[in-house]
Design a protein around this motif. Structure first.
Motif, PDB file in Angstrom:
ATOM      1  N   ARG A 193      44.084  50.716  37.160  1.00 10.83           N
ATOM      2  CA  ARG A 193      43.591  49.299  37.129  1.00 10.83           C
ATOM      3  C   ARG A 193      42.838  48.640  38.537  1.00 10.83           C
ATOM      4  NH1 ARG A 193      48.761  46.519  34.972  1.00 10.83           N
ATOM      5  NH2 ARG A 193      48.864  48.677  33.894  1.00 10.83           N
ATOM      6  N   ALA A 194      42.105  47.716  38.595  1.00 14.41           N
ATOM      7  CA  ALA A 194      41.315  47.116  39.815  1.00 14.41           C
ATOM      8  C   ALA A 194      42.492  46.485  40.672  1.00 14.41           C
ATOM      9  CB  ALA A 194      40.221  46.110  39.422  1.00 14.41           C
ATOM     10  N   ASP A 195      43.490  45.805  40.225  1.00 14.23           N
ATOM     11  CA  ASP A 195      44.474  44.996  41.133  1.00 14.23           C
ATOM     12  C   ASP A 195      45.424  46.087  41.923  1.00 14.23           C
ATOM     13  OD1 ASP A 195      46.123  43.112  42.262  1.00 14.23           O
ATOM     14  OD2 ASP A 195      46.767  42.324  40.265  1.00 14.23           O
ATOM     15  N   TRP A 216      31.952  46.773  38.476  1.00 12.11           N
ATOM     16  CA  TRP A 216      32.452  46.602  39.711  1.00 12.11           C
ATOM     17  C   TRP A 216      33.121  45.328  39.897  1.00 12.11           C
ATOM     18  CZ3 TRP A 216      33.322  47.460  44.814  1.00 12.11           C
ATOM     19  CH2 TRP A 216      33.209  46.318  45.790  1.00 12.11           C
ATOM     20  N   ASN A 217      34.438  45.743  40.432  1.00 14.13           N
ATOM     21  CA  ASN A 217      35.527  44.388  40.660  1.00 14.13           C
ATOM     22  C   ASN A 217      35.313  43.641  42.092  1.00 14.13           C
ATOM     23  OD1 ASN A 217      37.964  43.005  41.285  1.00 14.13           O
ATOM     24  ND2 ASN A 217      38.370  43.497  38.969  1.00 14.13           N
ATOM     25  N   ALA A 218      34.671  42.471  42.031  1.00 16.71           N
ATOM     26  CA  ALA A 218      34.304  42.142  43.522  1.00 16.71           C
ATOM     27  C   ALA A 218      35.664  41.658  44.088  1.00 16.71           C
ATOM     28  CB  ALA A 218      33.199  41.027  43.195  1.00 16.71           C
ATOM     29  N   THR A 219      36.458  41.141  43.492  1.00 18.61           N
ATOM     30  CA  THR A 219      37.773  40.655  43.926  1.00 18.61           C
ATOM     31  C   THR A 219      38.392  41.788  44.689  1.00 18.61           C
ATOM     32  OG1 THR A 219      37.750  38.869  42.261  1.00 18.61           O
ATOM     33  CG2 THR A 219      39.779  39.374  43.477  1.00 18.61           C
ATOM     34  N   HIS A 220      38.709  42.885  43.942  1.00 18.22           N
ATOM     35  CA  HIS A 220      39.381  43.978  44.602  1.00 18.22           C
ATOM     36  C   HIS A 220      38.650  45.098  45.390  1.00 18.22           C
ATOM     37  CE1 HIS A 220      42.888  42.003  42.891  1.00 18.22           C
ATOM     38  NE2 HIS A 220      42.363  42.047  41.864  1.00 18.22           N
ATOM     39  N   ALA A 234      38.122  52.941  41.762  1.00 21.99           N
ATOM     40  CA  ALA A 234      38.145  53.609  42.816  1.00 21.99           C
ATOM     41  C   ALA A 234      37.412  52.735  43.805  1.00 21.99           C
ATOM     42  CB  ALA A 234      37.370  54.756  42.794  1.00 21.99           C
ATOM     43  N   SER A 235      37.938  53.015  45.044  1.00 23.12           N
ATOM     44  CA  SER A 235      37.235  52.209  46.093  1.00 23.12           C
ATOM     45  C   SER A 235      36.620  53.095  47.003  1.00 23.12           C
ATOM     46  CB  SER A 235      38.482  51.584  47.039  1.00 23.12           C
ATOM     47  OG  SER A 235      39.409  52.497  47.468  1.00 23.12           O
TER      48      SER A 235
END
Length: 514
Positions: A193-195, A216-220, A234-235
């Motif tokens: 997950r993104a968080d 794309w998850n801008a927060t994370h 993935a980052s």
């Protein structure tokens, strides 16, 4: 009695109706208003039964295009015609709703295929179309293909079937979206997950890997990508492919399934000079992760510089050869530049070949030394001044002193396809053709001493005669290791004599003749 219009009037009305049709923003058709309505009690049998819509079509409260819309039926929706008609309109039942449809946009019978939509991006799904009262019930991921049944023009949402239930979303459209990809810029962990506060590691995404992109998850600051058969976060991904990095094996070494030296299992080997794609470095274990033989492995023998490595050697069944000229015995089979020489071998020296390497190199044993020479340039099968002896000329025997001046002596050799016989005197032994082999020693002489030595031996061996004929003649013979030397063998005449009158020595060894 039912009123029926003349055929030409019906045709004229149909033309006028088709000319007045307009496509609404939702894709539904609106048509001009016809006249007389035929009640259900006067039902037309031709308009009773199932039908399918051939466009996104309004279900109207009255047989007019200006009447209230009871909803938009998606292309392929199944409806039931009750039999009531009004001009080009027919009364229909759609789910729990009753209304009117224009007959230009229906096909009698059921639809042959379901209608589908594709998620254009990753978005939310809701329990109803109305944006003011709907509740979010899930997520539809980009690229997902779903069954479709209706479009709400007011709220601009499709009614789709996802995970076994009908939901509403604004993320879908008729056509599959264009695939988007990302590249891992470095090697890193991927998550479920993104968080970062609640995620769980589910794998590793290696540098340079191309993956399908969803959102794309801008927060994370993480991408959702398709990797190893599942969607992960993935980052370490971005649009452009990273520049590949490589390492070279500095020496021969092992490869392992992980960096940790305490738990790693060996999975293969890597040879000096091998170029491999580089992923990352474990400073704690001092190992690189590299792509080798179709998988990511760890090794401690790679580095950036390209080493000057010797080519690999393949072992072969040993065989004998002689140096053709003065030859350097080199440490490794490298060229341009050549490796240093262990020593130099004189012409006519015997070596045993034990391996081959690229570039025509062979690995040879020369006494206590092992090194490399180029076979085509440096070795021959037969030396001009090599002599194989099997009787009284052998080391320690009565005529051994005749063999003086040699530069190399090789013991415990065998002459192939021969037999050994003894005739009358115990020291008179004769080499004949035969099915076995005879024990011999090979003496190698230098180019300066060789010609005189052969002359000397020719005279010595010609002394033994029977009925005035010599018993020996000098001939080239092949050893069991494939090399060739001179030796003194029976003539056709003497071979008949020794086989008829002599004693066969089964061991083929002069020292075991008694």
């Amino acid at each position: 009695m039912t009123y029926r219009r003349p055929k030409f009037i019906l045709i004229l009305l149909a033309i006028v109706a088709s000319l007045s049709m307009v496509v609404s923003p939702a894709g539904a058709s609106t048509v001009a208003t016809p006249s007389t309505v035929i009640e259900e009690s006067e039902a037309n049998a031709a308009f009773v039964g199932s039908a399918t819509t051939t466009a996104n079509l309004h279900l109207r409260s009255q047989p007019t295009s200006s009447s209230t819309s009871l909803g938009v039926m998606a292309y392929g929706s199944k409806i039931w015609l009750t039999g009531s008609v009004s001009g080009d309109w027919a009364k229909a039942v759609w789910g729990s709703r009753n209304g009117w449809v224009h007959t230009n946009f229906i096909r009698y019978g059921t639809a042959s295929t379901s209608q589908y939509r594709y998620a254009q991006y990753t978005g939310a799904t809701y329990d109803r179309a109305d944006r003011a009262t709907s509740q979010r019930v899930g997520t539809i991921r980009k690229y997902t293909k779903v069954e479709y049944r209706a479009w709400d023009a007011v709220n601009k949402r499709d009614n789709i079937k996802l995970n076994g239930r009908w939901v509403w979303t604004s993320a879908t459209n008729r056509y599959p979206p264009k695939n988007e990809y990302r590249y891992a810029q470095y090697t890193a962990t991927v998550y479920d997950r993104a968080d970062p506060g609640s995620d769980k590691a589910v794998g590793t995404l290696h540098v340079g890997t191309k993956v399908k992109f969803a959102t794309w998850n801008a927060t994370h600051r993480r991408d959702e990508v398709w990797h190893n058969g599942r969607w992960v976060w993935a980052s370490n991904t971005d649009r452009g492919a990273p520049r590949a990095e490589y390492r070279y094996a500095q020496r021969n070494g092992a490869t392992y399934d992980r960096a940790d030296k305490n738990t790693a299992q060996r999975v293969g080997s890597i040879t000096c000079g091998t170029r491999v794609r580089y992923s990352r470095w474990s400073s704690a274990n001092r190992r690189d992760e590299v792509w080798h033989n179709g998988r990511w492995v760890w090794t401690d023998v790679t580095n950036r510089p390209q080493p000057d490595c010797a080519p690999p050697t393949t072992s072969v069944d040993p065989y004998g050869r002689f140096t053709e000229h003065r030859v350097p015995l080199r440490k490794t089979p490298k060229a341009y530049p050549y490796d240093s020489a262990i020593l130099w071998m004189n012409p006519g020296m015997k070596v045993t070949v034990t391996g081959t390497a690229p570039g025509g190199w062979v690995r040879v044993n020369y006494g206590k030394y092992t090194g490399y020479v180029i076979a085509a340039n440096d070795l021959v099968r037969a030396a001009p001044y090599s002599v194989a002896v099997y009787g009284t000329l052998r080391t320690g025997q009565s005529a051994y002193n005749v063999m003086d001046g040699w530069q190399q002596k090789v013991m415990d050799q065998r002459i192939a396809n021969t037999s050994l016989y003894q005739l009358w005197n115990p020291n008179w032994t004769f080499l004949t053709d035969g099915p076995k082999s005879v024990v011999a020693e090979q003496f190698q002489y230098s180019p300066s001493r060789g010609p005189g030595m052969l002359e000397k031996l020719d005279v010595y061996e010609s002394q033994l005669k029977y009925d005035g004929r010599p018993m020996y003649t000098r001939q080239r013979v092949t050893m069991t290791d494939g090399s060739q030397s001179w030796t003194y063998k029976t003539t056709d005449f003497s071979e008949r004599v020794v086989k008829e009158s002599g004693r066969y020595i089964d061991s083929g060894d002069f020292l075991k003749r008694s």
